[in-house]
Design an enzyme around this catalytic site. Sequence first.
Site, PDB file in Angstrom:
ATOM      1  N   HIS A  53      39.147  -8.474 -62.725  1.00 12.82           N
ATOM      2  CA  HIS A  53      40.203  -9.172 -61.995  1.00 12.82           C
ATOM      3  C   HIS A  53      41.217  -9.573 -63.046  1.00 12.82           C
ATOM      4  O   HIS A  53      40.858  -9.853 -64.194  1.00 12.82           O
ATOM      5  CB  HIS A  53      39.660 -10.426 -61.300  1.00 12.82           C
ATOM      6  CG  HIS A  53      40.742 -11.317 -60.784  1.00 12.82           C
ATOM      7  ND1 HIS A  53      41.453 -11.032 -59.634  1.00 12.82           N
ATOM      8  CD2 HIS A  53      41.263 -12.470 -61.281  1.00 12.82           C
ATOM      9  CE1 HIS A  53      42.348 -11.982 -59.441  1.00 12.82           C
ATOM     10  NE2 HIS A  53      42.253 -12.871 -60.425  1.00 12.82           N
ATOM     11  N   CYS A  58      44.270  -6.741 -57.213  1.00 14.66           N
ATOM     12  CA  CYS A  58      44.851  -7.765 -58.082  1.00 14.66           C
ATOM     13  C   CYS A  58      45.511  -7.155 -59.318  1.00 14.66           C
ATOM     14  O   CYS A  58      46.540  -7.649 -59.793  1.00 14.66           O
ATOM     15  CB  CYS A  58      43.771  -8.760 -58.505  1.00 14.66           C
ATOM     16  SG  CYS A  58      42.348  -7.970 -59.306  1.00 14.66           S
TER      17      CYS A  58
END
Length: 191
Positions: A34, A108
């Site tokens: 992420h 993301c």
Amino acid sequence: MEAQNGAGAPVVLNVYDLTPMNNYLYWFGLGIFHSGIEVHGMEYGFGAHEFPTSGVFEVEPKSCPGFAYRRSVWMGTTDMSRAEFRSFIENLAGKYNGNTYHLISKNCNHFTDDVCKNLTRKSIPGWVNRLAKVHFSTVSYQKASKFLQSDTSLLILHFLMMIWIRYLHLLLGTVIWKSWTNTCCHQTSIL
């Protein structure tokens, strides 16, 4: 992080592990990550939810809930003021609704890459989103595999094989080679 050379606000990519397996995969240039982008003292990320509203969120740098912080990557600086950046991120957030999140095509890392390209004209490092790229390569391989199983591809492959045999035949020109091509290649119409 302070701005380097005293020019502009720092743009920093903060990378987090999604799985403990990254401790092993990271050294091979792989992993499931992420990322969030830190600008003007706050970090911005993109996540999934089921509503047609923005999935962009703001957190304290290096403290994104649910993820283990791994490292920060200096991406450069931006000349945008805090107010200009805030306007920019609010506008960009409209393109990143939570219900449009997709692990492979709009995650993301795609969001942070978009922000970095707009602010610094640089992409995030390739290793951060390699999982999505590997998946697209797999899809391309699957499409190529389907083509290779089609009748058209077999005709093309047969044609190319005959050209190769003809080339070897001309190159070697031996009786043994001629004998081998006659027994192995049956009806070679271009020989």
